[in-house]
Design a protein around this motif. Sequence first.
Motif, mmCIF file in Angstrom:
data_model
loop_
_atom_site.group_PDB
_atom_site.id
_atom_site.type_symbol
_atom_site.label_atom_id
_atom_site.label_comp_id
_atom_site.label_asym_id
_atom_site.label_seq_id
_atom_site.Cartn_x
_atom_site.Cartn_y
_atom_site.Cartn_z
ATOM 1 N N THR A 73 0.886 -1.175 0.075
ATOM 2 C CA THR A 73 -0.046 0.000 0.086
ATOM 3 C C THR A 73 0.716 1.345 -0.104
ATOM 4 O O THR A 73 0.260 2.392 0.188
ATOM 5 C CB THR A 73 -0.887 0.196 1.279
ATOM 6 O OG1 THR A 73 -0.108 -0.003 2.308
ATOM 7 C CG2 THR A 73 -1.908 -1.291 1.164
ATOM 8 N N TYR A 74 2.101 1.268 -0.003
ATOM 9 C CA TYR A 74 3.091 2.384 -0.116
ATOM 10 C C TYR A 74 3.323 2.870 1.173
ATOM 11 O O TYR A 74 4.403 3.249 1.528
ATOM 12 C CB TYR A 74 2.731 3.442 -1.274
ATOM 13 C CG TYR A 74 3.472 4.527 -1.363
ATOM 14 C CD1 TYR A 74 4.625 4.335 -1.872
ATOM 15 C CD2 TYR A 74 2.993 5.878 -1.014
ATOM 16 C CE1 TYR A 74 5.517 5.624 -2.258
ATOM 17 C CE2 TYR A 74 3.810 6.956 -0.999
ATOM 18 C CZ TYR A 74 5.116 6.811 -1.666
ATOM 19 O OH TYR A 74 5.954 7.972 -1.969
ATOM 20 N N ILE A 75 2.263 2.976 2.055
ATOM 21 C CA ILE A 75 2.550 3.680 3.320
ATOM 22 C C ILE A 75 2.041 2.729 4.373
ATOM 23 O O ILE A 75 2.232 3.062 5.815
ATOM 24 C CB ILE A 75 1.748 4.957 3.489
ATOM 25 C CG1 ILE A 75 0.296 4.884 3.168
ATOM 26 C CG2 ILE A 75 2.257 5.947 2.600
ATOM 27 C CD1 ILE A 75 -0.613 5.901 3.611
ATOM 28 N N GLY A 76 1.709 1.485 4.137
ATOM 29 C CA GLY A 76 1.301 0.719 5.175
ATOM 30 C C GLY A 76 -0.362 0.588 5.350
ATOM 31 O O GLY A 76 -0.742 1.634 5.210
ATOM 32 N N SER A 77 -0.734 -0.684 5.808
ATOM 33 C CA SER A 77 -2.317 -0.631 5.885
ATOM 34 C C SER A 77 -2.701 0.322 6.879
ATOM 35 O O SER A 77 -3.964 0.676 6.570
ATOM 36 C CB SER A 77 -2.501 -2.253 6.008
ATOM 37 O OG SER A 77 -1.917 -2.615 7.083
ATOM 38 N N GLY A 78 -2.193 0.324 7.965
ATOM 39 C CA GLY A 78 -2.634 1.284 9.099
ATOM 40 C C GLY A 78 -2.583 2.480 8.845
ATOM 41 O O GLY A 78 -3.732 3.333 8.986
ATOM 42 N N ALA B 206 -2.460 3.892 5.809
ATOM 43 C CA ALA B 206 -3.469 4.145 4.732
ATOM 44 C C ALA B 206 -5.046 4.090 5.294
ATOM 45 O O ALA B 206 -5.708 5.048 4.460
ATOM 46 C CB ALA B 206 -3.652 2.857 3.777
ATOM 47 N N GLN B 207 -5.411 3.455 6.244
ATOM 48 C CA GLN B 207 -6.818 3.588 6.911
ATOM 49 C C GLN B 207 -6.720 5.239 7.342
ATOM 50 O O GLN B 207 -7.815 5.825 7.427
ATOM 51 C CB GLN B 207 -6.893 2.510 7.894
ATOM 52 C CG GLN B 207 -8.374 2.538 8.325
ATOM 53 C CD GLN B 207 -9.329 2.789 7.145
ATOM 54 O OE1 GLN B 207 -9.226 1.440 6.366
ATOM 55 N NE2 GLN B 207 -10.287 3.335 7.126
ATOM 56 N N GLU B 208 -5.522 5.408 8.147
ATOM 57 C CA GLU B 208 -5.503 6.861 8.638
ATOM 58 C C GLU B 208 -5.905 7.948 7.545
ATOM 59 O O GLU B 208 -6.480 8.965 7.748
ATOM 60 C CB GLU B 208 -4.274 7.077 9.339
ATOM 61 C CG GLU B 208 -4.333 6.281 10.699
ATOM 62 C CD GLU B 208 -2.825 6.561 11.374
ATOM 63 O OE1 GLU B 208 -2.606 7.773 11.196
ATOM 64 O OE2 GLU B 208 -2.285 6.117 12.154
ATOM 65 N N LEU B 209 -5.061 7.669 6.239
ATOM 66 C CA LEU B 209 -5.097 8.583 5.061
ATOM 67 C C LEU B 209 -6.430 8.543 4.638
ATOM 68 O O LEU B 209 -7.149 9.734 4.351
ATOM 69 C CB LEU B 209 -4.200 8.058 3.966
ATOM 70 C CG LEU B 209 -4.378 8.677 2.835
ATOM 71 C CD1 LEU B 209 -3.710 10.439 2.995
ATOM 72 C CD2 LEU B 209 -3.288 8.209 1.648
ATOM 73 N N ALA B 210 -7.279 7.366 4.659
ATOM 74 C CA ALA B 210 -8.580 7.563 4.190
ATOM 75 C C ALA B 210 -9.450 8.309 5.109
ATOM 76 O O ALA B 210 -10.575 8.878 4.653
ATOM 77 C CB ALA B 210 -9.204 5.973 4.269
ATOM 78 N N GLU C 121 -6.206 2.550 -3.655
ATOM 79 C CA GLU C 121 -7.533 3.255 -4.051
ATOM 80 C C GLU C 121 -8.537 2.499 -3.373
ATOM 81 O O GLU C 121 -9.600 2.704 -3.122
ATOM 82 C CB GLU C 121 -7.588 2.970 -5.575
ATOM 83 C CG GLU C 121 -6.893 4.071 -6.356
ATOM 84 C CD GLU C 121 -7.390 4.085 -7.733
ATOM 85 O OE1 GLU C 121 -7.893 2.967 -8.255
ATOM 86 O OE2 GLU C 121 -7.135 5.135 -8.250
ATOM 87 N N GLU C 122 -8.358 1.075 -2.847
ATOM 88 C CA GLU C 122 -9.443 0.205 -2.511
ATOM 89 C C GLU C 122 -9.577 0.773 -0.968
ATOM 90 O O GLU C 122 -10.777 0.429 -0.455
ATOM 91 C CB GLU C 122 -9.074 -1.378 -2.599
ATOM 92 C CG GLU C 122 -9.212 -1.746 -4.016
ATOM 93 C CD GLU C 122 -8.647 -3.162 -3.841
ATOM 94 O OE1 GLU C 122 -8.387 -3.797 -2.954
ATOM 95 O OE2 GLU C 122 -8.998 -4.000 -4.877
ATOM 96 N N ILE C 123 -8.684 1.351 -0.347
ATOM 97 C CA ILE C 123 -8.896 1.568 0.741
ATOM 98 C C ILE C 123 -9.107 3.076 1.137
ATOM 99 O O ILE C 123 -10.076 3.372 1.990
ATOM 100 C CB ILE C 123 -7.297 1.519 1.614
ATOM 101 C CG1 ILE C 123 -6.977 0.018 1.870
ATOM 102 C CG2 ILE C 123 -7.323 2.250 3.179
ATOM 103 C CD1 ILE C 123 -5.531 -0.205 2.340
ATOM 104 N N VAL C 124 -8.728 4.091 0.372
ATOM 105 C CA VAL C 124 -8.907 5.214 0.521
ATOM 106 C C VAL C 124 -10.280 5.664 -0.297
ATOM 107 O O VAL C 124 -10.693 6.972 0.113
ATOM 108 C CB VAL C 124 -7.689 6.479 0.139
ATOM 109 C CG1 VAL C 124 -6.534 6.233 0.828
ATOM 110 C CG2 VAL C 124 -7.621 6.024 -1.443
#
Length: 501
Positions: free
Chosen positions: A128-133, A135-139, A165-168
Amino acid sequence: MRYGGEPWDDRGKPGCRRGRDRGAGLFASTEMTFMGNEYEDHTVGDFELEQRQALRRVAGLSTELQDITEVEYRKLRLERVVLVGVWTSGTLEEAENSLRELKLLAETAGSVVLDGLIQRRDRPDPATYIGSGKAQELADIVAATGADTVICDGELTPGQLRRLEEIVKVKVVDRTALILDIFAQHAKSREGKAQVELAQLEYLLPRLRGWGGNLSRQVGGRAAGGVGIGGRGPGETKIELDRRRIRERMAKLRKQIKEMSVVRQTKRRRRQNRDVPAVAIAGYTNAGKSSLLNRLTGAGVLVEDALFATLDPTVRRARTPDGRVFTLADTVGFVRHLPHQLVEAFRSTLEEVADADLILHVVDGSHPDPESQIAAVRKVFAEIEGALDIPEIIVINKADIADPVVLARLSAKERHSVVVSARTGEGIDRLLEAIARELPEPDREVRVLVPYERGDLISRAHTEGTVLSLDHTPEGTILHARVRPDLYAELDRVAKPVETV
C-alpha cells in the motif's frame, strides 16, 4: 497521532503545532508549525516506533487562491487533493522540499491542495506504499477534507495503486502520472503531443486492469456464466486486446517522432554547416530558462510561473559582445525523478543539448535547495550521450529575490558560474562575456584586401568570425579577422594578401 482531534503536544515529542488561525475546512487552511530539531532527535531511537512512523503534516501545503480569476484561468474543475510521501533517506528538509515541489506540480496540473503528509519508513510498503494502518488513517483524512484525489510522491506499482485506491475510496495518482498529465496539458506542437502520448502509453501499458469477466473473449456456455452464443471469440481477452492496440499505437508514434526529428536534424545540420556555434539553455523546471532566452534574444516566448511551461524547444539567434553570432535553444525543464518514459520520448528534443557547443545550466537561486536541482539536472545529462562532455556555465538566476548568502555559497561551489536576474537584467553583460569566452574561436587568421564589390565577404566575416580591424583604401577593404575554414578558403580565392599589395 489523531487527525481532527488534539495536535501533538509541545512536550518534547515529535510533530506539529496547530496554528491559531483557522479558515474554511477542517484541514484545508489549518496552519502548522514544524518543530524540526525535535523531530530530528527521533532518528537516534529516542521515540517509540509508532511515533517515528506516524504521518506528519508538512507546513504550508494548502493552496490559497487569491482571486477567482485563477480558477477561471485554469478552465477546468480544480481537483481537491491530499499529498502523501514516504521519507526513506536524506534529511527532513529534503523530504519536505520534495513534497512542496509535488504541491507545485499538483497546482500546475489544476488542483487545490488540501493537506500534505510525510511518513518515515525504511522503504515504501510493497502493498500500500505507506502501510495498511497508515492507509486507513489517510482514508479518514480524505473523508474529513472532502478530497477526491490522493497524490503519492513516488512511482507506485500497479498493485500499490489498486490496493491504496481500495482503502481510501478515491482516485490515487503517483508522481509519474502527475508529471505526464502536466506534459499532456502543455504540449502544443505535433511532435510534442506525440512524445507525450508515447510516454503516457509506456506508463499505462503495465498498469492496465481487467474490467470484469463480462469483457472477456475467452468465454462460452453455461460454465462461463451463460454468455453462450455471441460470447465466444478468438481467445483474446479484452485486456490482451488493449495491450496489443497500445503496442501498435506506440510503434506508430515512434515512427512519427523519428520522421519529425529528421526536420530538426536538417535544421541543426544547416546551422552547423554555416559554422554558427550552438548554445543550449537547460536546467530545472521553472528556473527561468525562457525568461533568460527572452532577455538575451528578445524572442518573446511564453513565460509563466508554472512547472513545465516550455515543452517545445525554441531556437533564436544572439550575438556576443564582440559581434559573433550564435544560436540559443530553450529546452524542456527537468525535475527530480523525471520519469524514464519522458527522457526516452523527448530524446529528439534533448538532442539540442547533446549537439550544443556550450550549455547554460540555469539554476533558481531563490529555491530552498538549489544544489539538489543541479544534481537532478546533471543526472538527466548523464542519460544523454555526450552531454557531460560539453562545456557548462552555471547561470544562477533570480538574483533579485534570492538570498545573498545562498548566491555566495553557490558561486563558491560552482566556480564556473554567473549570477544573473533575467527579470531585471542584472548580470546579463557578464553572462554574455562568459559565453564569448567559452564559444569555439574561429581558427584561421587572415589579413587580406577585399574588393569593394565583394562586401558580402566582409559581412560574413562579421557574422561568422571575429573582425579584428578594418581599413578602407582606394583599392578595397583591408580585412584583419579570424574566420572559419570555409570562409578562409573563399577569401583566399577572391581577396589578395595584404603583403602583396
